[in-house]
Design an enzyme around this catalytic site. Structure first.
Site, short mmCIF file in Angstrom:
data_model
loop_
_atom_site.label_atom_id
_atom_site.label_comp_id
_atom_site.label_asym_id
_atom_site.label_seq_id
_atom_site.Cartn_x
_atom_site.Cartn_y
_atom_site.Cartn_z
N ASP A 75 -0.42 -7.00 -2.73
CA ASP A 75 -0.64 -5.70 -3.34
C ASP A 75 -1.57 -5.84 -4.54
O ASP A 75 -1.17 -6.35 -5.59
CB ASP A 75 0.69 -5.08 -3.78
CG ASP A 75 0.55 -3.62 -4.18
OD1 ASP A 75 -0.59 -3.15 -4.31
OD2 ASP A 75 1.59 -2.96 -4.35
N HIS A 86 2.89 4.56 -1.02
CA HIS A 86 2.18 3.49 -1.72
C HIS A 86 1.52 2.63 -0.65
O HIS A 86 2.08 2.41 0.43
CB HIS A 86 3.12 2.67 -2.58
CG HIS A 86 2.43 1.58 -3.34
ND1 HIS A 86 1.28 1.79 -4.07
CD2 HIS A 86 2.69 0.25 -3.45
CE1 HIS A 86 0.88 0.66 -4.62
NE2 HIS A 86 1.72 -0.29 -4.24
N CYS A 125 -4.02 3.40 -5.33
CA CYS A 125 -3.45 2.36 -4.47
C CYS A 125 -4.19 2.19 -3.15
O CYS A 125 -4.44 1.06 -2.71
CB CYS A 125 -1.96 2.62 -4.24
SG CYS A 125 -1.56 4.12 -3.31
#
Length: 682
Positions: free
Chosen positions: A355, A332, A274
């Site tokens: 994202d 995250h 991530c």
């Protein structure tokens, strides 16, 4: 009358790029400018000067099959709402005329060709003058990405290095990252990303037109950073063997990734997780002129069934079980981009969540956002894009269950754990900024945080739980540091007026930030006798021998279950934390006199905190600094031993640069350090 002949064309690359805040793109193949702001072109004519009574100049600006033509006028430069070309009134010289080209603040982003048509009474000629790359312009008030404050534009567009935040909410770990947006080939890679997107390959004309809108651009980039649906930049991998590529934890910057992707003919780079996906997207957005920052959400929920509840399971001895399809990542990482939302209304302008990590599909594609942060705070989940998914990541509740032989023996619900801290790098400072209050309604959000790299050894971390007869609190007495025992205390309260004999079960497991814990590496059990209404504190420690191989990016799940044999009641308290890795010290010699173009020296130092000798490779990275050597081997450094490695460097650019050092220890943690270097212009 003699013909009008163009002898030479000058694009004033240095001057134009300085005025457009694009001077960092020194190695770009074309002139780089920002939309909504004029740039200058000069002509040197042969034979005779330009005659405005008989001659005419017409410019054609083309991107793909789209083009616009504009005649050169003597009126003032066109406003930033349309294309235009006019003679520069300052020092007008018709033998060597300068022409101001204006572009609208809504022009598509990309590389344009310039063609000029020369009309005289006796001829019509055309010349190809070259290309220019047009980027978004956060300095222009008419641009959808306009950002009001210069310090924010400097941070979110121009800053080519920064910090990513990992770890846990109570032990925020800063990781240096080089965004590299001004390094060779990076601009080309970012523009190529748009060119090889499915949107462009399917319908180039529609894609070029749509590139006027940062909402569209951001969705394309979000999808193209991962390679699940297209020829994207990164292949994700979250566990197992990384030998076919690069372990995500060893990347130090975006430049190596984007350059490898470009030179491989757009084959995905292996591997990303991530923070790598987010950091690379941040680079691309800053290159394209869209303000961008990397954001970390701690205790980030992945709610697979959409009920905003994440379930976690433990056994009666305190071991965490991999029973749930839902998950909570300790952290995250995504990005926020700044833009207006004319599609939703001005009240949702500002930071938007995007994202690029492939988790769920959005309109059939692995991308996410842009989701307005204000819409998340106000739970306007009906709006585009992907607000329900992001909302669950920051607002879900946690239902913790203790099982014995498949039966529930106790449970609890926590509504504060998920999204308990959301942060990003502060503007102009190497520290995290708490932005949790932007996402949710919280009481007195604290905007100042300390990162783990500042050695907050006095911080304590605790969790608690209660039943009808007994309550328990688990508290770390100080932030765990590599090579030092983990010390914690269990506070047990007898809430009844009768004596009790309680069994204390302790369990510690290693885990990755996005996985359930692995097998137990330490456990203990004891009997605690309590008088009526007594509060008893029991102290424990875990020696470095037990946890040494958990140092680094892995975390520890520590749990205590109290068992009351008299009524079979159980109560659980648990905590997840990371061990502070040893640090590399980076020292710049004569740091106040570092000048561009001259050789200087830095020293990287490391002290071995482990109980065994260590070996590894020391790797140095520094955008804007030319290094003499980049890699050094360290062999059999004994416990407590210290190594000091000098290295030479020559600054290529003035300003603040980041020097990163990474020590890859064999079979152990990656050790990191960094130092900011202020380079004088000389």
């Amino acid at each position: 009358m003699k013909d009008l002949v163009i002898k030479h064309v000058k694009l004033w690359r240095h001057d134009n790029q300085k005025l457009h805040q694009t001077e960092g793109f020194v190695g770009a193949k074309a002139l780089v400018v920002r939309r909504g702001k004029p740039f200058r072109i000069s002509l040197k004519l042969k034979e005779r000067p330009f005659d405005p009574k008989t001659d005419a100049l017409v410019f054609k600006f083309s991107i793909g099959h789209l083009f616009v033509k504009r005649s050169v006028t003597f009126s003032k430069v066109s406003p930033c709402s349309r294309w235009g070309a006019c003679m520069d009134p300052e020092g007008l010289d018709l033998q060597c005329p300068s022409i101001l080209i204006s572009t609208p603040a809504t022009a598509p982003v990309g590389t344009y060709s310039i063609q000029m048509f020369v009309f005289t009474p006796s001829s019509r000629k055309s010349y190809r003058l070259g290309n220019f790359t047009l980027l978004c312009n956060p300095w222009c008030s008419k641009d959808a990405v306009f950002l009001s404050f210069e310090d924010q534009r400097e941070e979110y567009i121009q800053n080519d290095s920064g910090l990513l935040y990992m770890g846990t909410p109570m032990s925020v770990a800063a990781r240096p990252w080089s965004f590299d947006q001004f390094e060779p080939d990076i601009l080309e890679a970012c523009l190529s990303l748009l060119q090889v997107s499915p949107q462009h390959l399917t319908n180039p004309v529609k894609d070029y037109k749509s590139r006027a809108d940062p909402i569209y651009i951001s969705r394309v980039v979000s999808a193209m950073i991962n390679s699940e649906d297209d020829r994207g930049v990164l292949k994700g991998k979250w566990s197992g063997d990384f030998t076919q590529g690069v372990d995500p934890s060893t990347w130090t910057g975006s430049g190596d990734i984007l350059t490898q992707w470009l030179k491989s003919g757009f084959s995905p780079v292996m591997y990303g997780q991530c923070w790598v996906f987010a950091a690379v997207m941040c680079t691309v957005m800053r290159v394209l002129g869209i303000p961008c920052r990397v954001v970390t959400n701690y205790n980030s929920a992945h709610d697979t069934n959409g009920n905003l509840v994440i379930e976690e399971f433990y056994n009666e001895l305190g071991k965490k079980l991999p029973h749930s399809k839902d998950s909570i990542w300790n952290f995250h990482v995504w990005v926020e981009c700044w833009m207006t939302r004319k599609d939703l209304g001005s009240d949702l302008n500002g930071w938007q969540v995007l994202d690029p990590t492939p988790q769920e599909r959005s309109a059939g594609v692995f991308c996410c956002g842009p989701a307005p942060v204000r819409a998340l705070r106000d739970r306007r989940i009906e709006l585009p894009y992907d607000i329900p998914f992001v909302y669950a990541e920051v607002m879900a509740s946690v239902h913790t269950v203790v099982l014995r032989e498949g039966q529930v023996v106790c449970s609890s619900r926590d509504t504060k754990r998920v999204g308990s801290l959301i942060c990003t790098k502060a503007v102009g400072q190497p520290r995290p900024k708490n932005i949790t209050g932007d996402y949710k309604h919280v009481k007195s959000p604290n905007s100042t945080l300390r990162s783990r790299s500042r050695h907050n050894s006095d911080d304590t971390v605790s969790s608690n739980s209660t039943s009808q007869g007994v309550s328990v609190t688990l508290t770390l007495e100080k932030a765990p540091v590599a090579g030092v025992p983990i010390t914690f205390r269990v506070t047990i309260t007898n809430k009844e007026t009768v004596a009790k004999e309680i069994i204390e079960h302790l369990n510690a497991q290693a885990k990755q930030y996005n996985h359930s814990p692995s097998d137990t590496f330490w456990k203990a059990q004891s009997v605690v006798k309590l008088a009526p209404l007594e509060v008893r504190v029991v102290r424990h420690q875990i020696s470095p021998f037990h946890y040494e191989y958990v140092v680094g990016d892995d975390l520890i799940n520590l749990a205590v279950v109290l068992e009351d044999p008299s009524n079979q009641q159980r109560v659980l308290a648990c905590e997840e934390f990371n061990i502070e890795s040893p640090q590399l010290d980076v020292e710049i010699m004569n740091e106040g006199a570092v000048n561009r173009g001259t050789q200087h020296t830095a020293v990287v130092s490391f002290t071995n905190p482990f109980s065994v000798p260590v070996s590894g490779v020391l790797i140095i990275r520094a955008a804007g600094l030319k290094l003499g050597e980049r890699e050094f081997r360290i062999l059999n450094l004994p416990p407590g031993g210290r190594v000091q490695q000098p290295l030479s460097f020559v600054p290529l650019k003035a300003g603040t640069r980041m020097m990163q050092a990474r020590l890859d220890l064999t079979n152990r943690a990656v050790v990191r350090g960094y130092q900011m270097v202020t380079v004088n212009q000389n």
